[in-house]
Structure formats: structure tokens, C-alpha cells
Design an enzyme around this catalytic site. Structure first.
Site, PDB file in Angstrom:
ATOM      1  N   ASP A  96       1.659  29.361 -30.611  1.00  0.00           N
ATOM      2  CA  ASP A  96       1.553  28.345 -31.659  1.00  0.00           C
ATOM      3  C   ASP A  96       0.567  27.424 -31.281  1.00  0.00           C
ATOM      4  OD1 ASP A  96       3.651  28.115 -33.445  1.00  0.00           O
ATOM      5  OD2 ASP A  96       5.260  27.709 -32.206  1.00  0.00           O
TER       6      ASP A  96
ATOM      7  N   LYS B  34       8.587  35.523 -39.805  1.00  0.00           N
ATOM      8  CA  LYS B  34       7.731  35.707 -38.473  1.00  0.00           C
ATOM      9  C   LYS B  34       8.201  37.168 -37.977  1.00  0.00           C
ATOM     10  CE  LYS B  34       6.808  30.851 -37.608  1.00  0.00           C
ATOM     11  NZ  LYS B  34       7.058  29.852 -36.868  1.00  0.00           N
TER      12      LYS B  34
ATOM     13  N   GLN C  50      10.794  27.692 -32.362  1.00  0.00           N
ATOM     14  CA  GLN C  50      10.839  26.986 -33.690  1.00  0.00           C
ATOM     15  C   GLN C  50      11.261  25.672 -33.357  1.00  0.00           C
ATOM     16  OE1 GLN C  50       9.437  28.733 -36.073  1.00  0.00           O
ATOM     17  NE2 GLN C  50       9.750  26.987 -37.587  1.00  0.00           N
TER      18      GLN C  50
HETATM   19  N1  GUN Z   1       8.167  24.020 -37.455  1.00  0.00           N
HETATM   20  C1  GUN Z   1       7.525  23.749 -38.354  1.00  0.00           C
HETATM   21  N2  GUN Z   1       6.083  24.499 -38.219  1.00  0.00           N
HETATM   22  C2  GUN Z   1       6.244  25.108 -37.071  1.00  0.00           C
HETATM   23  C3  GUN Z   1       5.352  25.956 -36.526  1.00  0.00           C
HETATM   24  O1  GUN Z   1       4.491  26.158 -37.064  1.00  0.00           O
HETATM   25  N3  GUN Z   1       5.868  26.513 -35.127  1.00  0.00           N
HETATM   26  C4  GUN Z   1       7.057  26.075 -34.639  1.00  0.00           C
HETATM   27  N4  GUN Z   1       7.291  26.566 -33.463  1.00  0.00           N
HETATM   28  N5  GUN Z   1       7.934  25.442 -35.416  1.00  0.00           N
HETATM   29  C5  GUN Z   1       7.475  24.875 -36.452  1.00  0.00           C
END
Ligand code: GUN
Length: 303
Positions: free
Chosen positions: A120, A53, A97
Site C-alpha cells: 500500500d 483485490k 484493509q
Molecule cells: N481503505 C481505503 N483505501 C484503502 C487502501 O488503499 N488500502 C487499504 N489497505 N485500505 C484502504
């Protein structure tokens, strides 16, 4: 031969176009969009995703900040950090995350993020706006999938989309996006899950089959209608001694068997995975543009 819906290629094209938009804003004197990612602890998968990211931010010209905290921080500390970022006008988007250490409530954390910065798209308010079809931040993975289908010119309107899996992160919001009265939707949608009886009766009717179960190789060729578009959201790590890491990613679709039946299919890896991050980046750009339009982001004063 099915068309390969390559999320890595699509991401390069979409992120390049986004970089052009960011450069335009810069030329007009605006600061760059700013995404903050919070990582708690040292889970291997999470560190990889947050790293990807951050790299996407750098490539597009966003400011990407990673706040990496020890696994033993308190819930209160994390909620305070989120509150601080919520109030910081120089930050457009925030993600925490997941998964989080057990002593921290993911629900509390998700709901603490300001819905307008929740890139998200996990917050109840954004899920509610999605359910109502009003303007909110779209859930990043399902949104990324719609961007992938659009990139490859796949028609969705009027088609029968069958979604396998009802998770809050993928299956359920995917079904809502695909059924929305919007250019990425207008499909007739069936949502199937672990209690669905006679599953194959449904999958065989799918013009578009989206699979998000976390069960490697679950969808076999006999479950797929000839000519269907197959989207595989599965990314399970399975042991593989031939790989340096000792594991490989496996999707929910038996790719080798299904590919000859489908008209288009996503591979694993390089399918939906990169599109999740592209959806996140697009959300960040969208919330940033809204703030620019609302006059909330001042032009930088000349140096
Ligand atoms: N953990 C697994 N997939 C995701 C996601 O798309 N966003 C976040 N913040 N954590 C995750």
C-alpha cells in the site's frame, strides 16, 4: 469532447501485460507473486475492495490470500499475524484493509508491516523514501494515477499540477510523486487544502488538476482552465433510490459541467478506482521482482 481516462480499460491493459510477466517467471520455474490481504470485520465497502483485490490477483496469476478475521480480534493478535507474514518468505506483499475497528490502532498496524512488503506504501519508511526521492514502495493510489496518465500518453514533465487535498493516502503523496525527478513526475506542484485562500486562483492555473477531497461535485466548470487534465479521486457513496444498492458513487468533480472544459478527465466510477488496485498489483510485482533479482526466491524444484 474530453479524452476519457478510463481506469477500467487501462487496468485491463496494464494487468494483461503484468500477467505476461508473471507467466514468464513461471516458465523460468519461479513461484507466483503472493499478496496477502487482511480484512477485519464486515464493513461493506472493505469487503468489496478486498474482493476486487483478490480477483485482480487471480486474473494476473498472483497467489491472492484473504485472511478474514472477526471484528473483535485483539490488536495483539493482529500484530502477531503481521509479524508472522513479515517473516514468511513465500509472501511478497501484505495489506491490511482500512478502516479497522476502533480498538485497534491503524498507526501501529501500518508501522508493523515490513516496509519491503508494504505494497500500500503507507509505512513511514516508504513515505520517507518518497519524500527523499529514494527507492521505496510507492503509495498505491497516487502510483495508480501516474500509471493511468502514462497509459493515455499525458505529459507531466514541466506542467503545473495542482493537487486538492493533503491526506496521507492520496493528496500529500500525490504531490510528492508528481514533483519527483522521475518519468512519472517532474511537474511543478501546488498542494491546496481546506485552509487554502482563493482556491480558484490556483485551480485555474492547473494543467493537471488532481482532486482528492471527498466532497461530491466540489470542482465546478468555472474552476478549471480550458484544456486541463482533470483527475477525480473522490468516491463518496450518496443515496440514489434508482440504484439497486440504494446508493451511487460520486466524484469530487461536477463531471457533466467540467468534461466540456477539460482536455482529459477521469469518470467516477471506472476512473481512479480500478487504478488503485492496479497500483497495488504493480507494487506487488515490483517487490517480487526485487526478491527474484536478489536471489531471495528459489526456483521451484521440478515435480
Ligand atoms: N481503505 C481505503 N483505501 C484503502 C487502501 O488503499 N488500502 C487499504 N489497505 N485500505 C484502504
Amino acid at each position: 469532447m474530453a479524452l476519457i481516462l478510463n481506469g477500467a480499460d487501462a487496468s485491463v491493459a496494464i494487468r494483461t501485460a503484468m500477467a505476461g510477466e508473471v507467466a514468464n517467471f513461471d516458465a523460468q520455474g519461479y513461484r507466483a507473486p503472493h499478496l496477502v490481504a487482511i480484512l477485519v470485520g464486515t464493513d461493506g465497502g472493505s469487503m468489496t475492495y478486498v474482493g476486487a483485490k483478490k480477483k485482480a490477483c487471480d486474473d494476473i496469476g498472483f497467489t491472492g490470500t484473504v485472511l478474514h478475521f472477526e471484528a473483535d480480534i485483539t490488536e495483539e493478535f493482529l500484530l502477531n499475524e503481521i509479524n508472522r507474514i513479515n517473516q514468511d518468505p513465500s509472501i511478497d506483499g501484505l495489506i491490511v484493509q482500512l478502516p479497522l475497528p476502533k480498538h485497534i490502532s491503524e498507526e501501529k498496524v501500518t508501522e508493523a508491516i515490513l516496509p519491503e512488503k508494504d505494497v500500500d506504501g503507507f509505512h513511514d519508511i516508504n513515505m520517507g523514501r518518497l519524500a527523499k526521492g529514494s527507492d521505496g514502495v510507492k503509495p498505491a493510489t497516487p502510483y495508480g494515477i501516474t500509471l493511468l496518465l502514462k497509459h493515455y500518453g499525458i505529459d507531466i514533465a514541466g506542467k503545473h499540477a495542482v493537487v486538492l487535498g493533503r491526506s496521507n493516502i492520496v493528496g500529500r503523496p500525490m504531490s510528492m510523486l508528481l514533483s519527483a525527478a522521475a518519468d512519472y513526475g517532474n511537474a511543478t506542484v501546488t498542494l491546496c487544502h481546506s485552509r487554502t485562500q482563493n482556491l480558484k486562483d490556483y485551480t485555474l492555473q492547473a494543467d493537471i488538476l488532481v482532486v482528492a477531497l471527498g466532497k461530491p461535485g466540489f470542482v465546478t466548470a468555472d474552476m478549471v482552465k480550458p484544456g486541463a487534465v482533470v483527475v477525480d479521486v473522490g468516491t463518496t457513496r450518496v443515496d440514489d433510490a434508482t440504484k439497486k444498492a440504494g446508493w451511487k458513487l460520486m466524484g469530487d468533480v461536477d463531471y457533466a459541467a467540467v468534461e466540456p472544459v477539460a482536455s482529459a478527465i477521469t469518470p467516477v466510477p471506472k476512473g481512479v478506482g480500478p487504478m488503485t488496485i492496479t497500483g497495488l498489483m504493480m507494487n506487488t510485482l515490483v517487490v517480487y521482482k526485487k526478491s527474484v533479482e536478489a536471489g531471495k526466491i528459489a526456483k521451484k524444484s521440478p515435480a
